[in-house]
Design a protein around this motif. Structure first.
Motif, PDB file in Angstrom:
ATOM      1  N   UNK A   5      28.332  81.740  37.984  1.00 11.48           N
ATOM      2  CA  UNK A   5      28.227  81.568  39.429  1.00 11.48           C
ATOM      3  C   UNK A   5      29.400  80.720  39.890  1.00 11.48           C
ATOM      4  N   UNK A   6      30.202  81.274  40.780  1.00 12.69           N
ATOM      5  CA  UNK A   6      31.292  80.527  41.405  1.00 12.69           C
ATOM      6  C   UNK A   6      30.968  80.358  42.881  1.00 12.69           C
ATOM      7  N   UNK A   7      31.136  79.151  43.376  1.00 13.91           N
ATOM      8  CA  UNK A   7      30.939  78.867  44.803  1.00 13.91           C
ATOM      9  C   UNK A   7      32.340  78.641  45.354  1.00 13.91           C
ATOM     10  N   UNK A   8      32.806  79.579  46.156  1.00 16.51           N
ATOM     11  CA  UNK A   8      34.233  79.631  46.496  1.00 16.51           C
ATOM     12  C   UNK A   8      34.474  79.446  47.988  1.00 16.51           C
ATOM     13  N   UNK A   9      35.547  78.739  48.294  1.00 16.83           N
ATOM     14  CA  UNK A   9      35.949  78.537  49.685  1.00 16.83           C
ATOM     15  C   UNK A   9      37.023  79.514  50.093  1.00 16.83           C
ATOM     16  N   UNK A  10      36.778  80.237  51.188  1.00 15.24           N
ATOM     17  CA  UNK A  10      37.743  81.239  51.660  1.00 15.24           C
ATOM     18  C   UNK A  10      38.733  80.660  52.664  1.00 15.24           C
ATOM     19  N   UNK A  11      38.637  79.347  52.920  1.00 16.97           N
ATOM     20  CA  UNK A  11      39.553  78.754  53.897  1.00 16.97           C
ATOM     21  C   UNK A  11      39.179  79.154  55.312  1.00 16.97           C
ATOM     22  N   UNK A  12      40.030  78.810  56.284  1.00 15.88           N
ATOM     23  CA  UNK A  12      39.657  78.986  57.684  1.00 15.88           C
ATOM     24  C   UNK A  12      39.746  80.424  58.197  1.00 15.88           C
ATOM     25  N   UNK A  13      40.394  81.324  57.487  1.00 19.27           N
ATOM     26  CA  UNK A  13      40.426  82.706  57.972  1.00 19.27           C
ATOM     27  C   UNK A  13      41.632  83.500  57.533  1.00 19.27           C
ATOM     28  N   UNK A  14      42.786  82.848  57.475  1.00 22.07           N
ATOM     29  CA  UNK A  14      44.022  83.522  57.087  1.00 22.07           C
ATOM     30  C   UNK A  14      44.041  83.717  55.568  1.00 22.07           C
ATOM     31  N   UNK A  15      44.286  84.944  55.128  1.00 16.28           N
ATOM     32  CA  UNK A  15      44.294  85.221  53.684  1.00 16.28           C
ATOM     33  C   UNK A  15      45.384  84.432  52.955  1.00 16.28           C
ATOM     34  N   UNK A  63      19.093  80.729  45.636  1.00 22.17           N
ATOM     35  CA  UNK A  63      18.196  81.128  44.541  1.00 22.17           C
ATOM     36  C   UNK A  63      18.503  82.543  44.076  1.00 22.17           C
ATOM     37  N   UNK A  64      18.772  83.411  45.011  1.00 25.40           N
ATOM     38  CA  UNK A  64      19.129  84.793  44.686  1.00 25.40           C
ATOM     39  C   UNK A  64      20.398  84.822  43.825  1.00 25.40           C
ATOM     40  N   UNK A  65      21.381  84.043  44.220  1.00 23.92           N
ATOM     41  CA  UNK A  65      22.644  83.998  43.472  1.00 23.92           C
ATOM     42  C   UNK A  65      22.416  83.454  42.063  1.00 23.92           C
ATOM     43  N   UNK A  66      21.612  82.409  41.950  1.00 21.21           N
ATOM     44  CA  UNK A  66      21.333  81.811  40.632  1.00 21.21           C
ATOM     45  C   UNK A  66      20.590  82.786  39.729  1.00 21.21           C
ATOM     46  N   UNK A  73      25.004  88.601  35.751  1.00 20.97           N
ATOM     47  CA  UNK A  73      25.975  89.034  36.759  1.00 20.97           C
ATOM     48  C   UNK A  73      27.052  87.958  36.948  1.00 20.97           C
ATOM     49  N   UNK A  74      28.206  88.381  37.414  1.00 22.07           N
ATOM     50  CA  UNK A  74      29.288  87.448  37.757  1.00 22.07           C
ATOM     51  C   UNK A  74      29.303  87.324  39.276  1.00 22.07           C
ATOM     52  N   UNK A  75      28.793  86.196  39.747  1.00 23.49           N
ATOM     53  CA  UNK A  75      28.442  86.053  41.164  1.00 23.49           C
ATOM     54  C   UNK A  75      29.382  85.069  41.854  1.00 23.49           C
ATOM     55  N   UNK A  76      29.940  85.482  42.979  1.00 27.57           N
ATOM     56  CA  UNK A  76      30.695  84.550  43.821  1.00 27.57           C
ATOM     57  C   UNK A  76      29.935  84.352  45.129  1.00 27.57           C
ATOM     58  N   UNK A  77      29.566  83.113  45.397  1.00 26.81           N
ATOM     59  CA  UNK A  77      28.990  82.753  46.691  1.00 26.81           C
ATOM     60  C   UNK A  77      30.141  82.284  47.567  1.00 26.81           C
ATOM     61  N   UNK A  78      30.334  82.939  48.692  1.00 23.82           N
ATOM     62  CA  UNK A  78      31.483  82.606  49.544  1.00 23.82           C
ATOM     63  C   UNK A  78      31.066  81.758  50.741  1.00 23.82           C
ATOM     64  N   UNK A 109      30.624  76.914  38.812  1.00 24.66           N
ATOM     65  CA  UNK A 109      31.871  76.236  39.198  1.00 24.66           C
ATOM     66  C   UNK A 109      32.055  76.295  40.705  1.00 24.66           C
ATOM     67  N   UNK A 110      32.605  75.231  41.249  1.00 25.14           N
ATOM     68  CA  UNK A 110      32.953  75.198  42.672  1.00 25.14           C
ATOM     69  C   UNK A 110      34.465  75.289  42.785  1.00 25.14           C
ATOM     70  N   UNK A 111      34.961  76.198  43.603  1.00 27.52           N
ATOM     71  CA  UNK A 111      36.410  76.342  43.834  1.00 27.52           C
ATOM     72  C   UNK A 111      36.710  75.983  45.289  1.00 27.52           C
ATOM     73  N   UNK A 112      37.505  74.946  45.454  1.00 26.18           N
ATOM     74  CA  UNK A 112      37.789  74.412  46.784  1.00 26.18           C
ATOM     75  C   UNK A 112      38.521  75.405  47.680  1.00 26.18           C
ATOM     76  N   UNK A 113      38.411  75.161  48.954  1.00 24.53           N
ATOM     77  CA  UNK A 113      39.181  75.920  49.945  1.00 24.53           C
ATOM     78  C   UNK A 113      39.698  74.958  51.008  1.00 24.53           C
ATOM     79  N   UNK A 114      40.512  75.466  51.914  1.00 20.19           N
ATOM     80  CA  UNK A 114      41.042  74.631  53.004  1.00 20.19           C
ATOM     81  C   UNK A 114      39.946  74.504  54.060  1.00 20.19           C
TER      82      UNK A 114
END
Lengths: 250, 250
Positions: A5-15, A63-66, A73-78, A109-114
Motif C-alpha cells: 500500500x502506497x499513500x501518494x501525493x499528486x501535488x497541486x494539479x500540474x503533472x 479499510x478497503x485499500x488495506x 494487490x499493489x494499491x496506491x491511495x492518491x 509507504x507514504x510518498x510526499x507531494x507538493x
C-alpha cells in the motif's frame, strides 16, 4: 503476489510537479483508490483498477485499500498535495491502529507531494519564508472553538498562517469567522494571499490586505495564506511578489 | 538571450523526489548557484557553470544570481527541500526588494520541492496529519526570546511542531533549550521523531517520548517533529508508525 500500500501525493494539479517516485508507484499499481477527482488524474491502462470514492468516506476507503493490499494487490491511495497534510495518510494509519494486527505487518509507504500552501507560496514569492503554521478550517472533525483558539494563538505567535479548506458547500462560514477573528488580532494592512487551483488552468491568485479581504475570495479549491506582521509586498507590473523576511531584528 | 531566475527545491536528497519541473529548469540553466553541497547535487555538463557558496552569504548569493539573470543568463538557485521554507526564496525577494527597480521586472519563478518535515513525516506515518507549525530554531536571524515565545504558544495551541535547524556547529544549545521548554508544557509521553538525512543513504529515524529525548539525537541534518497531545504510536516489528488523528472530539 506480495501486496503493498502506497499513500501518494499528486501535488497541486500540474503533472510536472508529481515526483518520479509517485509516478513509478502508480505505474506499478494494480489498484488506485481515492476521491474521484484525484483518481481521474491517473490515466487508464490495462491491469489498473480505479476505485473512485466520495469525499466523506475516508475510513471506509482506507479499510478497503488495506484489505486489498492484504490480499496481494499493489494499491496506491492518491491524495492531492501531500498525503500527510489534511489528507489520506492519517486516515490510513487510524484504520491500521484500529484494525486487525495483521495490518501492522503490511508494506505501507507514504510518498510526499507538493502541498497546496507551498505551491501557493511559490507562485507569489516566499510568504512562508519565516516560521509558519497550517490550520484546517474544516470543523467536520474538530470543534470550531479549537480552530478559534489556534487562530488566536497563531496570531499572537506572529506566525504566517496557511488556511486549508477555508470553505465548502456544507460550511460557508469558516472563512467569514476566521477573517473576523484575524481582524481583532492583526493590523488592517496584514497581507493575505487567496490562491485558487494553483498550477492548474483555473489558477487564480489574489493578494489583498486584511481590511480588503472578503470571504467569497475563497472557495473549495482555495488555500489562504496570511502573512506575519513582517510580510512585505513588492509592487511591480503584474502580480506583486510577497515575502516574509528571514530576519526578525532584536 | 533573455535571462531568468528560477529558485528551485531539490527535495530532501533522493533524486526520485525531485519534481520534473525542477529537473527541466536545471537542464535549461546556464548557471547553478547555491550552498556547495546542494550545487554538487547537480551533475556537471558542458555550458553549465556551477557557483558554490558558503552557507553564510545568502544575500550576496542572491544579488549575484539576480545580476546574472539581468545579464541574460538562465540561473537556477538551488535549495534543499522547498526553497520557500527556511531557504533561498526569502533571501532572493529581500534582495529584489532592496535592489534596483530593474530587478522587479525580471522573470523570477519559485519551483517547490519536498520540504524536510513532510519527507520526515512520510517516513514514519502521518505525524503532521492535523494542524501543525514549523519553527526555525536558528537564532542567527532572530532573538531567542521570539523562538521561546513561539514554542510556548505552539504547545498551548496543541499544534504538532516541526523544528528546523535544531543544531549547528555554531549553535549547540537550541535543541537543549527547546526540549527543556517543551518539558514544561507537554506531558512526558509526548511523541518525538528525530529524522536525520531523510531519503539519503545516511537516513536515521528515531522515535522517542519527550521524557527520553536527548539533545544529541539532533544534528545539522536533522528535523525534529513533536507530536500534538493526540499523536499516536503504532507498535510493530521494525520502526513504529506515528500518526496524528484527523479528528479532535468535542
Amino acid at each position: 503476489m506480495t501486496g503493498w500500500l502506497v499513500i501518494a501525493g499528486l501535488g497541486p494539479g500540474n503533472q510536472a510537479m508529481v515526483t518520479p517516485e509517485v509516478t513509478q508507484a502508480v505505474a506499478e499499481a494494480t489498484d488506485v483508490v481515492g476521491y474521484a477527482p484525484y483518481v481521474r488524474r491517473v490515466p487508464r491502462r490495462r491491469g489498473l483498477r480505479r476505485h473512485e470514492t466520495s469525499n466523506h468516506e475516508e475510513i471506509a476507503r482506507a479499510q478497503h485499500a488495506l484489505r486489498m493490499a492484504e490480499n496481494g494487490r499493489r494499491v496506491v491511495v492518491v491524495s492531492s498535495g501531500d498525503p500527510g497534510v489534511f489528507a489520506m495518510a492519517a486516515a490510513i494509519f487510524e484504520a491500521v491502529h484500529l484494525g486487525p494486527d495483521s495490518w501492522r505487518t503490511l508494506d505501507i509507504r507514504v510518498l510526499s507531494g507538493i502541498t497546496a500552501m507551498l505551491a501557493a507560496a511559490a507562485r507569489v514569492g516566499a510568504p512562508l519564508g519565516h516560521d509558519f503554521c497550517a490550520i484546517n478550517l474544516s470543523d467536520n472533525l474538530k470543534p470550531w472553538a479549537l480552530i478559534e483558539k489556534r487562530l488566536r494563538l497563531a496570531a499572537e505567535a506572529d506566525f504566517a498562517i496557511a488556511l486549508y479548506n477555508p470553505r465548502s458547500k456544507a460550511r460557508l462560514k469558516g472563512i467569514d469567522l476566521a477573517l473576523d477573528l484575524l481582524r481583532e488580532h492583526c493590523e488592517p494592512s496584514r497581507v493575505l494571499v487567496f490562491a485558487r487551483a494553483v498550477s492548474t488552468p483555473e489558477e487564480q491568485l489574489r493578494i489583498v490586505c486584511l481590511a480588503e479581504a472578503l470571504p467569497n475570495m475563497a472557495d473549495m479549491r482555495t488555500v489562504v495564506l496570511i502573512g506575519s506582521s513582517a510580510t512585505q509586498i513588492i509592487n511591480r507590473d503584474g502580480t506583486p511578489f510577497v515575502y516574509t523576511p528571514r530576519a526578525v531584528p532584536e
